[in-house]
Design a protein around this motif. Structure first.
Motif, PDB file in Angstrom:
ATOM      1  N   VAL A 138       0.861  -1.185   0.000  1.00 39.99           N
ATOM      2  CA  VAL A 138       0.000   0.000   0.000  1.00 39.99           C
ATOM      3  C   VAL A 138       0.897   1.234   0.000  1.00 39.99           C
ATOM      4  N   VAL A 139       0.607   2.147  -0.909  1.00 35.49           N
ATOM      5  CA  VAL A 139       1.265   3.451  -0.936  1.00 35.49           C
ATOM      6  C   VAL A 139       0.157   4.494  -0.895  1.00 35.49           C
ATOM      7  N   ILE A 140       0.316   5.466  -0.006  1.00 38.72           N
ATOM      8  CA  ILE A 140      -0.636   6.577   0.075  1.00 38.72           C
ATOM      9  C   ILE A 140       0.132   7.876  -0.140  1.00 38.72           C
ATOM     10  N   GLU A 141      -0.440   8.739  -0.983  1.00 41.70           N
ATOM     11  CA  GLU A 141       0.089  10.077  -1.216  1.00 41.70           C
ATOM     12  C   GLU A 141      -1.022  11.046  -0.823  1.00 41.70           C
ATOM     13  N   ALA A 142      -0.707  12.004   0.060  1.00 43.47           N
ATOM     14  CA  ALA A 142      -1.772  12.904   0.518  1.00 43.47           C
ATOM     15  C   ALA A 142      -1.238  14.293   0.832  1.00 43.47           C
ATOM     16  N   ARG A 143      -2.146  15.239   0.708  1.00 43.76           N
ATOM     17  CA  ARG A 143      -1.903  16.628   1.112  1.00 43.76           C
ATOM     18  C   ARG A 143      -2.637  16.842   2.426  1.00 43.76           C
ATOM     19  N   HIS A 144      -1.954  17.448   3.372  1.00 40.77           N
ATOM     20  CA  HIS A 144      -2.493  17.616   4.726  1.00 40.77           C
ATOM     21  C   HIS A 144      -2.835  19.084   4.986  1.00 40.77           C
ATOM     22  N   MET A 145      -4.099  19.334   5.249  1.00 42.15           N
ATOM     23  CA  MET A 145      -4.545  20.703   5.511  1.00 42.15           C
ATOM     24  C   MET A 145      -3.907  21.273   6.778  1.00 42.15           C
ATOM     25  N   CYS A 146      -3.548  20.417   7.734  1.00 40.15           N
ATOM     26  CA  CYS A 146      -2.912  20.917   8.949  1.00 40.15           C
ATOM     27  C   CYS A 146      -1.540  21.515   8.638  1.00 40.15           C
ATOM     28  N   MET A 147      -0.959  21.118   7.524  1.00 38.57           N
ATOM     29  CA  MET A 147       0.323  21.678   7.104  1.00 38.57           C
ATOM     30  C   MET A 147       0.123  22.812   6.097  1.00 38.57           C
ATOM     31  N   MET A 148      -0.999  22.802   5.404  1.00 38.94           N
ATOM     32  CA  MET A 148      -1.243  23.805   4.368  1.00 38.94           C
ATOM     33  C   MET A 148      -1.939  25.051   4.909  1.00 38.94           C
ATOM     34  N   MET A 149      -2.864  24.882   5.832  1.00 42.86           N
ATOM     35  CA  MET A 149      -3.697  25.992   6.303  1.00 42.86           C
ATOM     36  C   MET A 149      -3.167  26.660   7.563  1.00 42.86           C
ATOM     37  N   ARG A 150      -2.283  25.988   8.276  1.00 35.02           N
ATOM     38  CA  ARG A 150      -1.780  26.504   9.539  1.00 35.02           C
ATOM     39  C   ARG A 150      -0.314  26.100   9.660  1.00 35.02           C
ATOM     40  N   GLY A 151       0.304  26.391  10.755  1.00 42.39           N
ATOM     41  CA  GLY A 151       1.690  25.969  10.966  1.00 42.39           C
ATOM     42  C   GLY A 151       2.621  26.504   9.897  1.00 42.39           C
ATOM     43  N   VAL A 152       3.300  25.608   9.195  1.00 41.71           N
ATOM     44  CA  VAL A 152       4.298  26.036   8.208  1.00 41.71           C
ATOM     45  C   VAL A 152       3.689  26.530   6.902  1.00 41.71           C
ATOM     46  N   GLU A 153       2.414  26.277   6.672  1.00 44.31           N
ATOM     47  CA  GLU A 153       1.684  26.752   5.495  1.00 44.31           C
ATOM     48  C   GLU A 153       2.413  26.429   4.184  1.00 44.31           C
ATOM     49  N   LYS A 154       2.736  25.188   3.999  1.00 46.25           N
ATOM     50  CA  LYS A 154       3.393  24.719   2.775  1.00 46.25           C
ATOM     51  C   LYS A 154       2.337  24.119   1.859  1.00 46.25           C
ATOM     52  N   GLN A 155       2.081  24.771   0.729  1.00 48.03           N
ATOM     53  CA  GLN A 155       0.969  24.429  -0.155  1.00 48.03           C
ATOM     54  C   GLN A 155       1.244  23.263  -1.093  1.00 48.03           C
ATOM     55  N   ASN A 156       2.479  22.970  -1.369  1.00 49.66           N
ATOM     56  CA  ASN A 156       2.791  21.964  -2.388  1.00 49.66           C
ATOM     57  C   ASN A 156       3.401  20.691  -1.836  1.00 49.66           C
ATOM     58  N   SER A 157       3.340  20.519  -0.534  1.00 50.31           N
ATOM     59  CA  SER A 157       3.924  19.330   0.080  1.00 50.31           C
ATOM     60  C   SER A 157       2.977  18.147  -0.055  1.00 50.31           C
ATOM     61  N   ILE A 158       3.547  17.012  -0.402  1.00 53.98           N
ATOM     62  CA  ILE A 158       2.792  15.766  -0.467  1.00 53.98           C
ATOM     63  C   ILE A 158       3.515  14.754   0.395  1.00 53.98           C
ATOM     64  N   MET A 159       2.774  14.130   1.282  1.00 53.15           N
ATOM     65  CA  MET A 159       3.353  13.085   2.119  1.00 53.15           C
ATOM     66  C   MET A 159       3.091  11.739   1.453  1.00 53.15           C
ATOM     67  N   THR A 160       4.124  10.913   1.368  1.00 56.19           N
ATOM     68  CA  THR A 160       3.998   9.561   0.834  1.00 56.19           C
ATOM     69  C   THR A 160       4.367   8.582   1.933  1.00 56.19           C
ATOM     70  N   SER A 161       3.497   7.601   2.131  1.00 60.31           N
ATOM     71  CA  SER A 161       3.766   6.545   3.104  1.00 60.31           C
ATOM     72  C   SER A 161       3.548   5.204   2.424  1.00 60.31           C
ATOM     73  N   SER A 162       4.274   4.190   2.871  1.00 60.42           N
ATOM     74  CA  SER A 162       4.118   2.865   2.268  1.00 60.42           C
ATOM     75  C   SER A 162       4.238   1.790   3.330  1.00 60.42           C
ATOM     76  N   VAL A 163       3.555   0.694   3.051  1.00 57.44           N
ATOM     77  CA  VAL A 163       3.690  -0.519   3.858  1.00 57.44           C
ATOM     78  C   VAL A 163       3.793  -1.680   2.874  1.00 57.44           C
ATOM     79  N   MET A 164       4.797  -2.499   3.060  1.00 56.62           N
ATOM     80  CA  MET A 164       5.021  -3.674   2.220  1.00 56.62           C
ATOM     81  C   MET A 164       5.007  -4.899   3.125  1.00 56.62           C
ATOM     82  N   LEU A 165       4.161  -5.857   2.800  1.00 55.19           N
ATOM     83  CA  LEU A 165       4.053  -7.090   3.577  1.00 55.19           C
ATOM     84  C   LEU A 165       4.372  -8.292   2.690  1.00 55.19           C
TER      85      LEU A 165
END
Length: 186
Positions: A138-165
């Motif tokens: 499973v690979v998930i790519e997502a944009r987080h409003m907690c990072m975009m709307m507040r805090g560091v306010e980075k609009q183009n950041s995408i977090m990618t996470s993966s799990v391989m079993l």
């Protein structure tokens, strides 16, 4: 709609300096409560109910991928949305899961207060549990409003996470094939 939840939303309006008796806000506590219940309806779902026995006999032992599954979740730290897509793969061992059920598994876990890392693992483990596959990725790519709307306010950041079993963890060739098929490089 949960009246207790609505009353808490009313208090939030007061707490941020708004007047909940203002015309535009009269029904907002009820609407917000209803929306939150919907956004968190994954708590009332079970794997058994959403998969509903949709496992089918198959001789296929080749990788099955469902990619670009939209997901909408709420981060458990700020209760702000994160929005993205999941790519899910498994290697069947005699049974395949109905196509829509993969997306339903993603939705069930996404509709809970989450962090993306845990969401990724929960989806992978659930697919493994349901299918008894020789491997799940499973690979998930997502944009987080907690990072975009507040805090560091980075609009183009995408977090990618993966799990391989299983085979995806044990075989770099299998993992690489999956990543190439979803258009990612390790």
């Amino acid at each position: 709609m949960n009246p207790l939840l609505a009353s808490h939303y009313r208090e939030i309006l007061v707490g941020v300096g708004e007047n909940p008796e203002r015309e535009g806000l009269l029904d907002t506590p009820q609407r917000a409560a209803k929306a939150m219940q919907y956004l968190c309806n994954g708590y009332s779902m079970s794997l058994e109910d959403i998969t509903n026995g949709a496992l089918f006999e198959s001789q296929s032992d080749e990788m099955v991928i469902v990619s670009d599954i939209e997901l909408y979740s709420l981060c458990e730290h700020h209760m702000l949305p994160f929005i993205g897509k999941a790519h899910v793969a498994y290697i069947p061992t005699g049974r395949v899961l109905g196509l829509s059920k993969v997306a339903r598994v993603v939705d069930m876990f996404a509709r809970r207060l989450q962090i993306q890392e845990n969401l990724t693992r929960q989806i992978a483990e659930a697919i493994q549990q349901i299918t008894d596959a020789s491997g799940v990725a499973v690979v998930i790519e997502a944009r987080h409003m907690c990072m975009m709307m507040r805090g560091v306010e980075k609009q183009n950041s995408i977090m990618t996470s993966s799990v391989m079993l299983g085979a995806f963890r044990d075989s770099s060739t299998t993992r690489q094939e999956f990543l190439q098929l979803i258009g990612r490089r390790s």
